[in-house]
Every structure is written in C-alpha cells, then in structure tokens.
Design a protein around this motif. Structure first.
Motif, PDB file in Angstrom:
ATOM      1  N   THR A   5      28.846 -21.824  37.604  1.00 15.57           N
ATOM      2  CA  THR A   5      28.149 -20.708  36.992  1.00 15.57           C
ATOM      3  C   THR A   5      26.730 -21.087  36.613  1.00 15.57           C
ATOM      4  O   THR A   5      25.837 -20.260  36.632  1.00 15.57           O
ATOM      5  CB  THR A   5      28.909 -20.240  35.747  1.00 15.57           C
ATOM      6  N   GLY A   6      26.533 -22.326  36.231  1.00 13.58           N
ATOM      7  CA  GLY A   6      25.209 -22.825  35.910  1.00 13.58           C
ATOM      8  C   GLY A   6      24.771 -22.485  34.501  1.00 13.58           C
ATOM      9  O   GLY A   6      25.310 -21.597  33.847  1.00 13.58           O
ATOM     10  N   PRO A   7      23.776 -23.219  34.003  1.00 13.68           N
ATOM     11  CA  PRO A   7      23.232 -22.954  32.675  1.00 13.68           C
ATOM     12  C   PRO A   7      22.325 -21.729  32.689  1.00 13.68           C
ATOM     13  O   PRO A   7      21.835 -21.311  33.737  1.00 13.68           O
ATOM     14  CB  PRO A   7      22.418 -24.218  32.386  1.00 13.68           C
ATOM     15  N   GLY A  97      18.244 -18.713  24.477  1.00 14.14           N
ATOM     16  CA  GLY A  97      19.651 -18.407  24.281  1.00 14.14           C
ATOM     17  C   GLY A  97      20.498 -18.815  25.464  1.00 14.14           C
ATOM     18  O   GLY A  97      20.009 -18.978  26.574  1.00 14.14           O
ATOM     19  N   GLY A  98      21.782 -18.983  25.204  1.00 13.95           N
ATOM     20  CA  GLY A  98      22.704 -19.368  26.265  1.00 13.95           C
ATOM     21  C   GLY A  98      22.675 -20.857  26.515  1.00 13.95           C
ATOM     22  O   GLY A  98      21.799 -21.580  26.042  1.00 13.95           O
ATOM     23  N   PRO A  99      23.657 -21.362  27.266  1.00 11.93           N
ATOM     24  CA  PRO A  99      23.741 -22.802  27.531  1.00 11.93           C
ATOM     25  C   PRO A  99      22.493 -23.327  28.241  1.00 11.93           C
ATOM     26  O   PRO A  99      21.890 -22.633  29.073  1.00 11.93           O
ATOM     27  CB  PRO A  99      24.973 -22.914  28.437  1.00 11.93           C
ATOM     28  N   ALA A 100      22.134 -24.554  27.918  1.00 11.17           N
ATOM     29  CA  ALA A 100      20.978 -25.203  28.542  1.00 11.17           C
ATOM     30  C   ALA A 100      21.368 -26.624  28.933  1.00 11.17           C
ATOM     31  O   ALA A 100      22.117 -27.294  28.218  1.00 11.17           O
ATOM     32  CB  ALA A 100      19.792 -25.238  27.588  1.00 11.17           C
ATOM     33  N   LEU A 101      20.845 -27.067  30.058  1.00  8.21           N
ATOM     34  CA  LEU A 101      21.081 -28.433  30.542  1.00  8.21           C
ATOM     35  C   LEU A 101      19.743 -29.100  30.781  1.00  8.21           C
ATOM     36  O   LEU A 101      18.868 -28.539  31.451  1.00  8.21           O
ATOM     37  CB  LEU A 101      21.881 -28.418  31.843  1.00  8.21           C
ATOM     38  N   GLY A 119      28.051 -24.095  31.634  1.00  8.42           N
ATOM     39  CA  GLY A 119      28.273 -22.657  31.634  1.00  8.42           C
ATOM     40  C   GLY A 119      29.333 -22.275  30.624  1.00  8.42           C
ATOM     41  O   GLY A 119      29.780 -23.100  29.827  1.00  8.42           O
ATOM     42  N   PRO A 120      29.752 -21.030  30.647  1.00 13.43           N
ATOM     43  CA  PRO A 120      30.735 -20.544  29.669  1.00 13.43           C
ATOM     44  C   PRO A 120      32.147 -21.017  29.994  1.00 13.43           C
ATOM     45  O   PRO A 120      33.003 -20.252  30.425  1.00 13.43           O
ATOM     46  CB  PRO A 120      30.596 -19.025  29.779  1.00 13.43           C
ATOM     47  N   ASP A 121      32.401 -22.332  29.810  1.00 12.38           N
ATOM     48  CA  ASP A 121      33.711 -22.898  30.153  1.00 12.38           C
ATOM     49  C   ASP A 121      34.469 -23.385  28.929  1.00 12.38           C
ATOM     50  O   ASP A 121      35.467 -24.091  29.043  1.00 12.38           O
ATOM     51  CB  ASP A 121      33.550 -24.047  31.148  1.00 12.38           C
ATOM     52  N   GLY A 122      34.001 -23.028  27.739  1.00 12.13           N
ATOM     53  CA  GLY A 122      34.679 -23.434  26.520  1.00 12.13           C
ATOM     54  C   GLY A 122      34.144 -24.693  25.884  1.00 12.13           C
ATOM     55  O   GLY A 122      34.548 -25.041  24.769  1.00 12.13           O
ATOM     56  N   LEU A 140      23.763 -28.264  26.127  1.00 14.15           N
ATOM     57  CA  LEU A 140      24.204 -27.698  24.854  1.00 14.15           C
ATOM     58  C   LEU A 140      24.457 -26.214  25.015  1.00 14.15           C
ATOM     59  O   LEU A 140      23.613 -25.482  25.542  1.00 14.15           O
ATOM     60  CB  LEU A 140      23.143 -27.922  23.772  1.00 14.15           C
ATOM     61  N   ALA A 141      25.628 -25.774  24.550  1.00 11.09           N
ATOM     62  CA  ALA A 141      25.915 -24.350  24.576  1.00 11.09           C
ATOM     63  C   ALA A 141      25.008 -23.604  23.608  1.00 11.09           C
ATOM     64  O   ALA A 141      24.647 -22.444  23.839  1.00 11.09           O
ATOM     65  CB  ALA A 141      27.384 -24.097  24.233  1.00 11.09           C
ATOM     66  N   ASP A 142      24.634 -24.270  22.523  1.00 13.79           N
ATOM     67  CA  ASP A 142      23.708 -23.702  21.537  1.00 13.79           C
ATOM     68  C   ASP A 142      22.483 -24.605  21.452  1.00 13.79           C
ATOM     69  O   ASP A 142      22.463 -25.561  20.663  1.00 13.79           O
ATOM     70  CB  ASP A 142      24.395 -23.588  20.171  1.00 13.79           C
ATOM     71  N   PRO A 143      21.453 -24.325  22.246  1.00 14.48           N
ATOM     72  CA  PRO A 143      20.283 -25.211  22.266  1.00 14.48           C
ATOM     73  C   PRO A 143      19.569 -25.322  20.928  1.00 14.48           C
ATOM     74  O   PRO A 143      18.849 -26.307  20.701  1.00 14.48           O
ATOM     75  CB  PRO A 143      19.369 -24.552  23.316  1.00 14.48           C
ATOM     76  N   SER A 144      19.764 -24.366  20.037  1.00 12.14           N
ATOM     77  CA  SER A 144      19.071 -24.413  18.754  1.00 12.14           C
ATOM     78  C   SER A 144      19.538 -25.581  17.889  1.00 12.14           C
ATOM     79  O   SER A 144      18.884 -25.926  16.898  1.00 12.14           O
ATOM     80  CB  SER A 144      19.271 -23.097  17.991  1.00 12.14           C
ATOM     81  N   ARG A 145      20.652 -26.219  18.254  1.00 14.14           N
ATOM     82  CA  ARG A 145      21.172 -27.347  17.483  1.00 14.14           C
ATOM     83  C   ARG A 145      20.606 -28.692  17.955  1.00 14.14           C
ATOM     84  O   ARG A 145      20.975 -29.738  17.414  1.00 14.14           O
ATOM     85  CB  ARG A 145      22.698 -27.390  17.574  1.00 14.14           C
ATOM     86  N   ALA A 146      19.725 -28.677  18.935  1.00 12.93           N
ATOM     87  CA  ALA A 146      19.263 -29.930  19.540  1.00 12.93           C
ATOM     88  C   ALA A 146      18.614 -30.865  18.533  1.00 12.93           C
ATOM     89  O   ALA A 146      18.794 -32.085  18.596  1.00 12.93           O
ATOM     90  CB  ALA A 146      18.298 -29.636  20.683  1.00 12.93           C
ATOM     91  N   GLY A 147      17.849 -30.319  17.595  1.00 16.99           N
ATOM     92  CA  GLY A 147      17.151 -31.178  16.640  1.00 16.99           C
ATOM     93  C   GLY A 147      18.094 -32.069  15.861  1.00 16.99           C
ATOM     94  O   GLY A 147      17.865 -33.281  15.741  1.00 16.99           O
ATOM     95  N   SER A 148      19.178 -31.504  15.359  1.00 17.76           N
ATOM     96  CA  SER A 148      20.120 -32.285  14.567  1.00 17.76           C
ATOM     97  C   SER A 148      21.004 -33.170  15.427  1.00 17.76           C
ATOM     98  O   SER A 148      21.522 -34.190  14.950  1.00 17.76           O
ATOM     99  CB  SER A 148      20.994 -31.353  13.723  1.00 17.76           C
ATOM    100  N   LEU A 149      21.188 -32.792  16.691  1.00 23.15           N
ATOM    101  CA  LEU A 149      22.080 -33.547  17.568  1.00 23.15           C
ATOM    102  C   LEU A 149      21.384 -34.713  18.275  1.00 23.15           C
ATOM    103  O   LEU A 149      22.032 -35.688  18.646  1.00 23.15           O
ATOM    104  CB  LEU A 149      22.692 -32.618  18.613  1.00 23.15           C
ATOM    105  N   VAL A 150      20.081 -34.597  18.474  1.00 30.00           N
ATOM    106  CA  VAL A 150      19.332 -35.623  19.218  1.00 30.00           C
ATOM    107  C   VAL A 150      18.397 -36.423  18.321  1.00 30.00           C
ATOM    108  O   VAL A 150      18.186 -37.623  18.540  1.00 30.00           O
ATOM    109  CB  VAL A 150      18.536 -34.983  20.376  1.00 30.00           C
ATOM    110  N   GLY A 151      17.826 -35.776  17.330  1.00 30.54           N
ATOM    111  CA  GLY A 151      16.854 -36.442  16.468  1.00 30.54           C
ATOM    112  C   GLY A 151      17.427 -37.691  15.819  1.00 30.54           C
ATOM    113  O   GLY A 151      18.512 -37.667  15.240  1.00 30.54           O
ATOM    114  N   GLY A 152      16.704 -38.800  15.929  1.00 33.47           N
ATOM    115  CA  GLY A 152      17.136 -40.055  15.328  1.00 33.47           C
ATOM    116  C   GLY A 152      17.989 -40.925  16.207  1.00 33.47           C
ATOM    117  O   GLY A 152      18.282 -42.066  15.839  1.00 33.47           O
ATOM    118  N   VAL A 153      18.385 -40.438  17.379  1.00 25.38           N
ATOM    119  CA  VAL A 153      19.137 -41.279  18.313  1.00 25.38           C
ATOM    120  C   VAL A 153      18.177 -42.322  18.895  1.00 25.38           C
ATOM    121  O   VAL A 153      17.115 -41.972  19.401  1.00 25.38           O
ATOM    122  CB  VAL A 153      19.753 -40.438  19.451  1.00 25.38           C
TER     123      VAL A 153
END
Length: 215
Positions: A5-7, A97-101, A119-122, A140-153
């Motif tokens: 389905t793709g991002p 919006g929507g999943p991003a890769l 894609g929308p696979d759960g 990420l299914a929710d790209p808006s969370r990238a800052g907290s998920l990647v920052g500091g790695v």
C-alpha cells in the motif's frame, strides 16, 4: 511485511554529492571526486526506486542544492541545522498526516517492494536495521511523534540502531522489523552492495567503471 500500500509520505534524507563532503570513508582508496561519483549514483538509484514505490508524496530532505541527478516527482525541502537525530526528527515535520517512511542515500540496493512496507497494517512503526549497527529505514504511523522518538538517540555509532529500536518499543509502539541491509560506508561495503543491486544499477555501473579505470 504488509501489502504494497505504501506510505502517505516517502522521505529521502540526503547530502548533495559534493567531493569532500560525502562518502569520506571511501577515501582512500577512492579520491574525493570518485567518492562523490559513487554517492551521486547511490542517491540517484535511491530516488528512482522511490518513484517506483507507492506513495502519495515523495520528499527529498536535502543538505545542499539539487542537481541534474534529481528526477521529477519530488518535493525538495532543506535539512535543518543540528545533529543528525535533530535533522531526522525534523524531516518528519514536512508530513501532512498518515504513515511516513524515511530512508537515506546509502542503500542503493533498495527495491520498491521494501519501500512499500509502510501502510495501514496495524503497526505504529517500521524499522530497518543496518549491518553497521545503524538503521536504513524508519517509518512512523504518526509522524508528529518523531521528535520524542528520535531526539537524543546517539547517531553514527555501532549501537544507534539498537537504541532507536528500543526507543520505539519503550514508547509502546508495535514495530514491524524490516530486513537487515548494508550501508555503503567503506570500499568493501561498496563492493558487497554493488553485487546486491538490481540489473542496470547506476551504483554498480559507476563502481565497475572506476575499477576499469585503474586497470
């Protein structure tokens, strides 16, 4: 892996292939100019593969200026300043919006099927580990969370991938693990990756041309 389905958004984060600024670990044995040739070939292969993958939008997140290697079909946005974790997190900010890769320019052996996984696979996230201990893909299914998920790695270490994968799990995300791929960092990597590239690969052709030139 889900159906193809793709991002919604497919991101390629890259540097302009300028001698002395890209693929510096290829020198030696290659000159800075030759390393830039290989970097351009890897980037071009990656971009054309991205065009064959299903996505609503394709974005090149670029450090530098677009050149004739850039095919039509991409929005181009500049990378923010800062450390790599900050630049990766900020890349997801362009998503609407929507999943991003997100993928880099270091795995020209990529196929469109691999880029179709998000894609929308759960799943909440998609993670592609790299052989050097990093990662070649982050979705990420929710790209808006990238800052907290990647920052500091910590980036560019042999534990970057493990830390990033753990960060996703600790956030409670369901993660789809993608195949292990090898980045092009050293000359030995370049030879191994070229052997995995699809027929007609620009990267494999460029590497073979450089080998012919020194015979």
């Amino acid at each position: 892996m889900s159906a193809a389905t793709g991002p919604h958004t497919l991101l390629v984060i890259a540097k302009e292939p300028v001698p002395g600024r890209v693929k510096t670990r290829l020198t030696p044995p290659y000159t800075p100019q030759e390393a830039a040739v290989l970097a351009e070939a890897a980037l071009t292969d990656t971009l054309h593969t991205a065009l064959r993958a299903p996505a609503r939008r394709r974005v090149l997140v670029l450090d530098g200026t677009p050149g004739p290697w850039l095919p039509h079909g991409f929005d181009v946005v500049p990378q923010v300043s800062g450390a790599l974790d900050e630049r990766i997190a900020a890349a997801f900010d362009v998503c609407d919006g929507g999943p991003a890769l997100l993928v880099g320019m270091d795995t020209p052996q990529l196929t469109a099927d691999l880029l179709s996984c998000t894609g929308p696979d759960g799943h909440d996230a998609w993670f592609g580990p790299a052989a050097d201990g990093g990662f070649w893909a982050l979705g990420l299914a929710d790209p808006s969370r990238a800052g907290s998920l990647v920052g500091g790695v910590p980036m560019s270490t042999d534990r970057t991938g493990a830390v990033q994968r753990l960060r996703l799990a600790e956030a409670g995300l369901t993660v789809c693990d993608l195949p292990l791929l090898r980045d092009v960092d050293t000359a030995a990597d370049a030879t191994r990756v070229a052997g995995l590239c699809p027929p007609g690969s620009r990267f494999a052709t460029a590497l073979a041309s450089l080998a012919e030139a020194v015979r």
